[in-house]
Design a protein around this motif. Structure first.
Motif, PDB file in Angstrom:
ATOM      1  N   SER A   1       0.850  -1.349  -0.027  1.00  0.00           N
ATOM      2  CA  SER A   1       0.020  -0.122   0.213  1.00  0.00           C
ATOM      3  C   SER A   1       0.985   1.385   0.080  1.00  0.00           C
ATOM      4  N   ASP A   2       1.930   1.203   0.594  1.00  0.00           N
ATOM      5  CA  ASP A   2       3.055   2.288   0.488  1.00  0.00           C
ATOM      6  C   ASP A   2       4.301   1.864   0.616  1.00  0.00           C
ATOM      7  N   PRO A   3       4.964   1.691  -0.441  1.00  0.00           N
ATOM      8  CA  PRO A   3       6.163   1.309  -0.667  1.00  0.00           C
ATOM      9  C   PRO A   3       7.518   2.283  -0.102  1.00  0.00           C
ATOM     10  N   ALA A   4       7.248   3.342   0.216  1.00  0.00           N
ATOM     11  CA  ALA A   4       8.199   4.147   0.708  1.00  0.00           C
ATOM     12  C   ALA A   4       8.889   3.758   2.292  1.00  0.00           C
ATOM     13  N   ILE A   5      10.086   3.958   2.323  1.00  0.00           N
ATOM     14  CA  ILE A   5      10.998   3.827   3.629  1.00  0.00           C
ATOM     15  C   ILE A   5      10.713   4.880   4.393  1.00  0.00           C
ATOM     16  N   ASN A   6       9.860   4.819   5.600  1.00  0.00           N
ATOM     17  CA  ASN A   6       9.852   5.786   6.436  1.00  0.00           C
ATOM     18  C   ASN A   6      10.805   5.607   7.785  1.00  0.00           C
ATOM     19  N   GLU A   7      11.865   6.210   7.553  1.00  0.00           N
ATOM     20  CA  GLU A   7      12.783   6.253   9.035  1.00  0.00           C
ATOM     21  C   GLU A   7      12.673   7.240   9.982  1.00  0.00           C
ATOM     22  N   CYS A   8      13.015   7.135  11.247  1.00  0.00           N
ATOM     23  CA  CYS A   8      13.153   8.064  12.145  1.00  0.00           C
ATOM     24  C   CYS A   8      14.257   8.847  11.589  1.00  0.00           C
ATOM     25  N   ASN A   9      14.470  10.243  12.080  1.00  0.00           N
ATOM     26  CA  ASN A   9      15.491  11.133  11.619  1.00  0.00           C
ATOM     27  C   ASN A   9      16.156  11.992  12.577  1.00  0.00           C
ATOM     28  N   GLU A  10      16.793  13.012  12.128  1.00  0.00           N
ATOM     29  CA  GLU A  10      17.381  13.963  13.177  1.00  0.00           C
ATOM     30  C   GLU A  10      16.468  14.702  14.047  1.00  0.00           C
ATOM     31  N   ARG A  11      15.174  14.817  13.895  1.00  0.00           N
ATOM     32  CA  ARG A  11      14.407  15.227  14.779  1.00  0.00           C
ATOM     33  C   ARG A  11      13.795  14.586  15.762  1.00  0.00           C
ATOM     34  N   CYS A  12      14.035  13.225  15.642  1.00  0.00           N
ATOM     35  CA  CYS A  12      13.551  12.290  16.583  1.00  0.00           C
ATOM     36  C   CYS A  12      14.447  11.979  17.762  1.00  0.00           C
ATOM     37  N   SER A  13      13.904  11.943  18.893  1.00  0.00           N
ATOM     38  CA  SER A  13      14.510  11.470  20.130  1.00  0.00           C
ATOM     39  C   SER A  13      15.308  10.349  20.234  1.00  0.00           C
ATOM     40  N   CYS A  14      14.987   9.427  19.647  1.00  0.00           N
ATOM     41  CA  CYS A  14      15.389   8.160  19.563  1.00  0.00           C
ATOM     42  C   CYS A  14      16.785   8.116  19.040  1.00  0.00           C
ATOM     43  N   GLY A  15      17.704   7.051  19.182  1.00  0.00           N
ATOM     44  CA  GLY A  15      19.113   7.076  19.010  1.00  0.00           C
ATOM     45  C   GLY A  15      19.441   6.129  17.665  1.00  0.00           C
ATOM     46  N   LEU A  16      20.651   5.999  17.049  1.00  0.00           N
ATOM     47  CA  LEU A  16      20.869   5.188  16.147  1.00  0.00           C
ATOM     48  C   LEU A  16      20.544   3.785  16.309  1.00  0.00           C
ATOM     49  N   ASP A  17      20.289   3.203  17.415  1.00  0.00           N
ATOM     50  CA  ASP A  17      19.883   1.735  17.838  1.00  0.00           C
ATOM     51  C   ASP A  17      18.407   1.591  17.622  1.00  0.00           C
ATOM     52  N   CYS A  18      17.794   2.754  17.292  1.00  0.00           N
ATOM     53  CA  CYS A  18      16.361   2.483  17.092  1.00  0.00           C
ATOM     54  C   CYS A  18      15.941   1.566  15.809  1.00  0.00           C
ATOM     55  N   PRO A  19      15.204   0.534  16.108  1.00  0.00           N
ATOM     56  CA  PRO A  19      14.824  -0.190  14.996  1.00  0.00           C
ATOM     57  C   PRO A  19      14.269   0.188  13.747  1.00  0.00           C
ATOM     58  N   ASN A  20      13.854   1.668  13.764  1.00  0.00           N
ATOM     59  CA  ASN A  20      13.531   2.310  12.601  1.00  0.00           C
ATOM     60  C   ASN A  20      14.415   3.240  12.073  1.00  0.00           C
ATOM     61  N   ARG A  21      15.845   2.900  12.271  1.00  0.00           N
ATOM     62  CA  ARG A  21      16.839   3.420  11.633  1.00  0.00           C
ATOM     63  C   ARG A  21      17.865   2.517  11.160  1.00  0.00           C
ATOM     64  N   VAL A  22      17.669   2.282   9.863  1.00  0.00           N
ATOM     65  CA  VAL A  22      18.739   1.054   9.260  1.00  0.00           C
ATOM     66  C   VAL A  22      19.532   1.623   8.187  1.00  0.00           C
ATOM     67  N   VAL A  23      18.953   2.324   7.227  1.00  0.00           N
ATOM     68  CA  VAL A  23      19.787   3.103   6.116  1.00  0.00           C
ATOM     69  C   VAL A  23      20.701   4.000   6.734  1.00  0.00           C
ATOM     70  N   GLN A  24      20.470   4.718   7.678  1.00  0.00           N
ATOM     71  CA  GLN A  24      21.248   5.678   8.355  1.00  0.00           C
ATOM     72  C   GLN A  24      22.538   5.034   9.000  1.00  0.00           C
ATOM     73  N   ARG A  25      22.555   3.630   9.429  1.00  0.00           N
ATOM     74  CA  ARG A  25      23.604   3.129   9.872  1.00  0.00           C
ATOM     75  C   ARG A  25      24.674   2.701   9.024  1.00  0.00           C
ATOM     76  N   GLY A  26      24.327   2.542   7.848  1.00  0.00           N
ATOM     77  CA  GLY A  26      25.384   2.233   6.676  1.00  0.00           C
ATOM     78  C   GLY A  26      25.392   0.794   6.569  1.00  0.00           C
ATOM     79  N   ARG A  27      25.952   0.300   5.378  1.00  0.00           N
ATOM     80  CA  ARG A  27      25.985  -1.052   5.017  1.00  0.00           C
ATOM     81  C   ARG A  27      26.797  -1.735   5.915  1.00  0.00           C
ATOM     82  N   LYS A  28      26.457  -2.941   6.291  1.00  0.00           N
ATOM     83  CA  LYS A  28      27.176  -3.853   7.400  1.00  0.00           C
ATOM     84  C   LYS A  28      27.723  -5.039   6.693  1.00  0.00           C
ATOM     85  N   ILE A  29      27.663  -5.378   5.247  1.00  0.00           N
ATOM     86  CA  ILE A  29      28.037  -6.677   4.727  1.00  0.00           C
ATOM     87  C   ILE A  29      28.816  -6.345   3.459  1.00  0.00           C
ATOM     88  N   PRO A  30      29.607  -7.158   3.225  1.00  0.00           N
ATOM     89  CA  PRO A  30      30.442  -6.981   1.930  1.00  0.00           C
ATOM     90  C   PRO A  30      29.494  -7.327   0.613  1.00  0.00           C
TER      91      PRO A  30
END
Length: 147
Positions: free
Chosen positions: A95-124
């Motif tokens: 229904s909505d193929p957009a990826i909606n992540e938390c952002n700089e305005r959110c109080s959650c940290g980089l460990d938030c499960p809704n922040r994946v792309v922001q953490r960068g690629r982890k695999i070769p």
């Protein structure tokens, strides 16, 4: 070594994160087009212009989660739903193929499960040539245990 292959490999070495390797056992094509751009960060594509746009920071909404990460009841989750499962894998929404992540305005940290792309690629990754479909990328050919 072909100059295009040399240049493309140099671009790959400059990428952040684990290595990205180039492999071709199909033909003599030295590399994908040298103008190829690997995008390691989140970008927004304008639907009206075939180019990436810079979004004004006032555009973003943010949550005020107190636990440091988002969960049920969070304004980001309530409005957009979680984009990822507990393992950080994308949940595909037809229904909505957009990826909606938390952002700089959110109080959650980089460990938030809704922040994946922001953490960068982890695999070769491996960029490889196929016989019928041209160039592709894969992580499973390098890490069989992940597939």
């Amino acid at each position: 070594m072909h100059p295009d292959r040399k240049l493309f490999r140099k671009k790959l070495r400059n990428l952040p994160g684990p290595p990205v390797v180039l492999y071709n056992d199909v033909d003599n094509d030295p590399s994908p087009p040298v103008i190829f751009e690997f995008t390691p960060r989140y970008k927004i594509l304008s639907p009206y212009v075939l180019d990436y746009v810079k979004v004004n920071n006032d555009f973003w909404a943010g949550c005020s989660c107190k636990a440091g990460f988002c969960k049920e009841g969070c304004s980001c989750v309530e409005e957009n739903g979680m984009s990822y499962d507990k393992n950080g894998r994308l949940i595909w929404m037809t229904s909505d193929p957009a990826i909606n992540e938390c952002n700089e305005r959110c109080s959650c940290g980089l460990d938030c499960p809704n922040r994946v792309v922001q953490r960068g690629r982890k695999i070769p990754l491996e960029i490889f040539k196929t016989e019928k479909k041209g160039w592709g990328k894969d992580s499973c050919r390098l890490k069989q245990d992940m597939c």
